[in-house]
Design a protein around this motif. Structure first.
Motif, PDB file in Angstrom:
ATOM      1  N   LEU A   1      14.750  11.366   6.319  1.00 31.06           N
ATOM      2  CA  LEU A   1      15.210  10.881   5.058  1.00 31.06           C
ATOM      3  C   LEU A   1      15.115  12.293   4.094  1.00 31.06           C
ATOM      4  CD1 LEU A   1      12.948   7.701   4.637  1.00 31.06           C
ATOM      5  CD2 LEU A   1      15.562   7.962   4.568  1.00 31.06           C
ATOM      6  N   VAL A   2      13.909  12.999   4.218  1.00 27.34           N
ATOM      7  CA  VAL A   2      13.955  14.255   3.321  1.00 27.34           C
ATOM      8  C   VAL A   2      15.049  15.118   3.442  1.00 27.34           C
ATOM      9  CG1 VAL A   2      12.339  16.319   2.563  1.00 27.34           C
ATOM     10  CG2 VAL A   2      11.494  14.030   3.017  1.00 27.34           C
ATOM     11  N   GLU A   3      15.182  15.510   4.852  1.00 27.97           N
ATOM     12  CA  GLU A   3      16.473  16.185   5.016  1.00 27.97           C
ATOM     13  C   GLU A   3      17.639  16.004   4.690  1.00 27.97           C
ATOM     14  OE1 GLU A   3      15.788  17.029   9.517  1.00 27.97           O
ATOM     15  OE2 GLU A   3      14.139  18.601   9.059  1.00 27.97           O
ATOM     16  N   ASP A   4      18.143  14.532   4.877  1.00 26.20           N
ATOM     17  CA  ASP A   4      19.247  13.934   4.501  1.00 26.20           C
ATOM     18  C   ASP A   4      19.293  14.155   3.128  1.00 26.20           C
ATOM     19  OD1 ASP A   4      21.633  12.392   4.804  1.00 26.20           O
ATOM     20  OD2 ASP A   4      20.440  11.162   3.657  1.00 26.20           O
ATOM     21  N   GLY A   5      18.255  13.975   2.155  1.00 26.38           N
ATOM     22  CA  GLY A   5      18.261  14.154   0.875  1.00 26.38           C
ATOM     23  C   GLY A   5      18.652  15.332   0.341  1.00 26.38           C
ATOM     24  N   GLN A   6      17.887  16.445   1.358  1.00 22.69           N
ATOM     25  CA  GLN A   6      17.864  17.935   0.701  1.00 22.69           C
ATOM     26  C   GLN A   6      19.482  18.334   1.027  1.00 22.69           C
ATOM     27  OE1 GLN A   6      15.004  19.507   3.186  1.00 22.69           O
ATOM     28  NE2 GLN A   6      13.343  19.481   1.557  1.00 22.69           N
TER      29      GLN A   6
ATOM     30  N   LEU B   1       0.944  -1.277   0.040  1.00 24.35           N
ATOM     31  CA  LEU B   1       0.118   0.158  -0.157  1.00 24.35           C
ATOM     32  C   LEU B   1       0.877   1.195   0.032  1.00 24.35           C
ATOM     33  CD1 LEU B   1      -2.932   1.346   0.409  1.00 24.35           C
ATOM     34  CD2 LEU B   1      -2.450   1.298   2.715  1.00 24.35           C
ATOM     35  N   MET B   2       0.546   2.230  -0.815  1.00 20.05           N
ATOM     36  CA  MET B   2       1.286   3.412  -0.987  1.00 20.05           C
ATOM     37  C   MET B   2       0.296   4.527  -0.164  1.00 20.05           C
ATOM     38  SD  MET B   2       3.179   3.743  -4.778  1.00 20.05           S
ATOM     39  CE  MET B   2       1.676   3.587  -5.631  1.00 20.05           C
ATOM     40  N   ILE B   3       0.927   5.343   0.705  1.00 22.04           N
ATOM     41  CA  ILE B   3      -0.060   6.087   1.420  1.00 22.04           C
ATOM     42  C   ILE B   3       0.980   7.471   1.811  1.00 22.04           C
ATOM     43  CG2 ILE B   3       0.421   5.408   3.663  1.00 22.04           C
ATOM     44  CD1 ILE B   3      -2.465   5.823   4.276  1.00 22.04           C
ATOM     45  N   PHE B   4       0.267   8.598   1.799  1.00 19.68           N
ATOM     46  CA  PHE B   4       1.015  10.025   2.074  1.00 19.68           C
ATOM     47  C   PHE B   4       0.191  10.453   3.162  1.00 19.68           C
ATOM     48  CE2 PHE B   4       0.890   8.865  -2.392  1.00 19.68           C
ATOM     49  CZ  PHE B   4       2.427   8.883  -2.653  1.00 19.68           C
ATOM     50  N   PRO B   5       0.852  10.054   4.502  1.00 18.20           N
ATOM     51  CA  PRO B   5       0.234  10.353   5.782  1.00 18.20           C
ATOM     52  C   PRO B   5      -0.134  11.899   6.035  1.00 18.20           C
ATOM     53  CG  PRO B   5       2.061   8.877   6.110  1.00 18.20           C
ATOM     54  CD  PRO B   5       1.898   9.529   4.791  1.00 18.20           C
ATOM     55  N   GLU B   6       0.818  12.738   5.139  1.00 17.41           N
ATOM     56  CA  GLU B   6       0.405  14.335   5.392  1.00 17.41           C
ATOM     57  C   GLU B   6      -1.077  14.825   4.891  1.00 17.41           C
ATOM     58  OE1 GLU B   6       4.234  16.731   4.546  1.00 17.41           O
ATOM     59  OE2 GLU B   6       4.347  14.917   3.266  1.00 17.41           O
ATOM     60  N   GLY B   7      -1.473  13.954   4.009  1.00 14.29           N
ATOM     61  CA  GLY B   7      -3.116  14.228   3.651  1.00 14.29           C
ATOM     62  C   GLY B   7      -2.910  15.006   2.520  1.00 14.29           C
ATOM     63  N   THR B   8      -1.902  15.827   2.271  1.00 12.14           N
ATOM     64  CA  THR B   8      -2.004  17.155   1.397  1.00 12.14           C
ATOM     65  C   THR B   8      -0.547  17.475   0.874  1.00 12.14           C
ATOM     66  OG1 THR B   8      -2.950  19.314   0.723  1.00 12.14           O
ATOM     67  CG2 THR B   8      -1.956  18.982   2.785  1.00 12.14           C
ATOM     68  N   ARG B   9      -0.420  17.977  -0.266  1.00 10.99           N
ATOM     69  CA  ARG B   9       0.892  18.033  -0.794  1.00 10.99           C
ATOM     70  C   ARG B   9       1.583  19.467  -0.207  1.00 10.99           C
ATOM     71  NH1 ARG B   9      -2.064  17.871  -5.469  1.00 10.99           N
ATOM     72  NH2 ARG B   9      -1.843  20.160  -5.945  1.00 10.99           N
ATOM     73  N   SER B  10       2.821  19.040   0.072  1.00  8.17           N
ATOM     74  CA  SER B  10       3.750  20.273   0.935  1.00  8.17           C
ATOM     75  C   SER B  10       4.219  21.326  -0.309  1.00  8.17           C
ATOM     76  CB  SER B  10       4.822  19.594   1.491  1.00  8.17           C
ATOM     77  OG  SER B  10       5.772  20.727   1.863  1.00  8.17           O
ATOM     78  N   LYS B  11       3.995  22.340  -0.128  1.00  7.30           N
ATOM     79  CA  LYS B  11       4.027  23.707  -0.986  1.00  7.30           C
ATOM     80  C   LYS B  11       5.783  23.909  -0.931  1.00  7.30           C
ATOM     81  CE  LYS B  11      -0.455  25.328  -1.504  1.00  7.30           C
ATOM     82  NZ  LYS B  11      -1.402  26.509  -1.048  1.00  7.30           N
ATOM     83  N   ASP B  12       6.209  23.808   0.217  1.00  6.28           N
ATOM     84  CA  ASP B  12       7.773  24.435   0.315  1.00  6.28           C
ATOM     85  C   ASP B  12       8.590  23.037   0.717  1.00  6.28           C
ATOM     86  OD1 ASP B  12       7.019  23.340   3.006  1.00  6.28           O
ATOM     87  OD2 ASP B  12       6.978  25.156   4.079  1.00  6.28           O
ATOM     88  N   GLY B  13       8.262  21.774   0.774  1.00  2.00           N
ATOM     89  CA  GLY B  13       9.048  20.826   0.597  1.00  2.00           C
ATOM     90  C   GLY B  13       9.388  20.500   2.142  1.00  2.00           C
ATOM     91  N   LYS B  14       8.897  20.981   3.052  1.00  2.00           N
ATOM     92  CA  LYS B  14       8.789  20.400   4.317  1.00  2.00           C
ATOM     93  C   LYS B  14       7.833  19.515   4.909  1.00  2.00           C
ATOM     94  CE  LYS B  14      10.847  25.019   6.221  1.00  2.00           C
ATOM     95  NZ  LYS B  14      10.677  26.109   6.891  1.00  2.00           N
ATOM     96  N   VAL B  15       8.327  18.544   5.615  1.00  2.00           N
ATOM     97  CA  VAL B  15       7.209  17.506   6.112  1.00  2.00           C
ATOM     98  C   VAL B  15       6.261  18.006   7.137  1.00  2.00           C
ATOM     99  CG1 VAL B  15       7.106  15.100   6.942  1.00  2.00           C
ATOM    100  CG2 VAL B  15       8.956  15.835   5.237  1.00  2.00           C
ATOM    101  N   GLY B  16       5.079  17.676   6.859  1.00  2.00           N
ATOM    102  CA  GLY B  16       4.090  18.090   7.901  1.00  2.00           C
ATOM    103  C   GLY B  16       3.803  17.093   9.038  1.00  2.00           C
ATOM    104  N   ARG B  17       3.013  17.267   9.872  1.00  2.00           N
ATOM    105  CA  ARG B  17       3.026  16.348  11.131  1.00  2.00           C
ATOM    106  C   ARG B  17       2.330  15.121  10.819  1.00  2.00           C
ATOM    107  NH1 ARG B  17      -0.112  19.434  15.677  1.00  2.00           N
ATOM    108  NH2 ARG B  17       0.232  17.453  16.925  1.00  2.00           N
ATOM    109  N   GLY B  18       1.449  14.936   9.769  1.00  2.00           N
ATOM    110  CA  GLY B  18       0.896  13.617   9.379  1.00  2.00           C
ATOM    111  C   GLY B  18      -0.121  13.268  10.312  1.00  2.00           C
ATOM    112  N   HIS B  19      -1.065  12.164   9.574  1.00  2.00           N
ATOM    113  CA  HIS B  19      -2.155  11.612  10.366  1.00  2.00           C
ATOM    114  C   HIS B  19      -1.767  10.201  10.662  1.00  2.00           C
ATOM    115  CE1 HIS B  19      -4.270  15.315   9.156  1.00  2.00           C
ATOM    116  NE2 HIS B  19      -3.740  15.055   7.982  1.00  2.00           N
ATOM    117  N   THR B  20      -2.889   9.689  11.499  1.00  2.00           N
ATOM    118  CA  THR B  20      -2.583   8.200  12.016  1.00  2.00           C
ATOM    119  C   THR B  20      -3.341   7.044  11.072  1.00  2.00           C
ATOM    120  OG1 THR B  20      -4.581   8.502  13.279  1.00  2.00           O
ATOM    121  CG2 THR B  20      -2.422   9.183  14.658  1.00  2.00           C
ATOM    122  N   GLY B  21      -3.961   7.474  10.033  1.00  2.00           N
ATOM    123  CA  GLY B  21      -4.172   6.408   9.065  1.00  2.00           C
ATOM    124  C   GLY B  21      -3.421   5.464   8.608  1.00  2.00           C
TER     125      GLY B  21
END
Length: 212
Positions: free
Chosen positions: A193-198, A105-125
């Motif tokens: 992972l995102v910060e390391d990649g950046q 299963l592919m899932i995006f826990p933030e629920g919406t796209r990030s406009k600035d590339g920063k990772v949001g808090r996410g949801h528990t789904g």
């Protein structure tokens, strides 16, 4: 039909973007998993799918199924509709069923796209699906600079799998506090992972500038 559609999407993604995958050795080979990724663009599902293993399932907003041809394509690729903002609890059952059938299963826990590339808090789904299915969560970071354009360099980083049993009881009715702990773990891993990649991209640009 699935593998034909998957190959066509894989080919299109490699033509459209300069893809690089890191940490694919972290993806378990003997079980379906839950890929929990940050969300940067509409192309995230096919980009993520281009580097994973086996068959997939993923949620897609119900509006995408209105066009019959496009609905056929994404359904062939494992998509199932979700009514956003309507408390569609059936999507959890469908997700667990897909995992039980052998699809990751592919899932995006933030629920919406990030406009600035920063990772949001996410949801528990994703945590709830993991707790009900017992399947590991593989955190993923999709990294690129600026807007996603043709031939843009994109790095997809797969992290270490997370066993949900280490954070909560595997049950149809898991403890909400335990789900939050599991959510915090995979969101923290995604952020790293995102910060390391950046940071790696920034260092690479410095080296290129120095060579010039």
């Amino acid at each position: 039909m699935y593998y034909i559609a998957k190959f066509l999407v894989w080919l299109a993604m490699h033509i459209a973007y300069n893809l690089r995958f890191e940490g694919r050795e972290n993806i378990p080979k003997d079980t379906p998993v839950i890929y929990a990724s940050n969300h940067r663009s509409n192309a995230d599902p096919p980009i993520l799918g281009a580097g994973g293993r086996g068959k997939y399932a993923f949620m897609a907003k119900e509006e995408l199924f209105r066009n019959k041809l496009f609905a056929w394509l994404i359904t062939a690729l494992g998509a199932f509709p979700v009514a956003r903002g309507k408390g569609d609890t059936g999507v959890i059952d469908t997700s667990v069923e897909r995992l039980s059938s052998g699809r990751s299963l592919m899932i995006f826990p933030e629920g919406t796209r990030s406009k600035d590339g920063k990772v949001g808090r996410g949801h528990t789904g994703a945590a709830l699906i993991a707790a009900r299915s017992g399947k590991p969560v593989v955190p993923v970071g999709i990294v690129f600079d600026g807007d996603l354009k043709f031939r843009k360099a994109v790095t997809v980083k797969y992290g270490t799998p997370i066993d949900p049993a280490e954070y909560c009881e595997i049950s149809d009715t898991p403890n909400p506090r335990q789900l939050v702990k599991l959510k915090n773990r995979y969101m923290s891993d995604i952020k790293l992972l995102v910060e390391d990649g950046q940071n790696a991209d920034a260092e690479e640009k410095k080296e290129e500038s120095a060579d010039e």
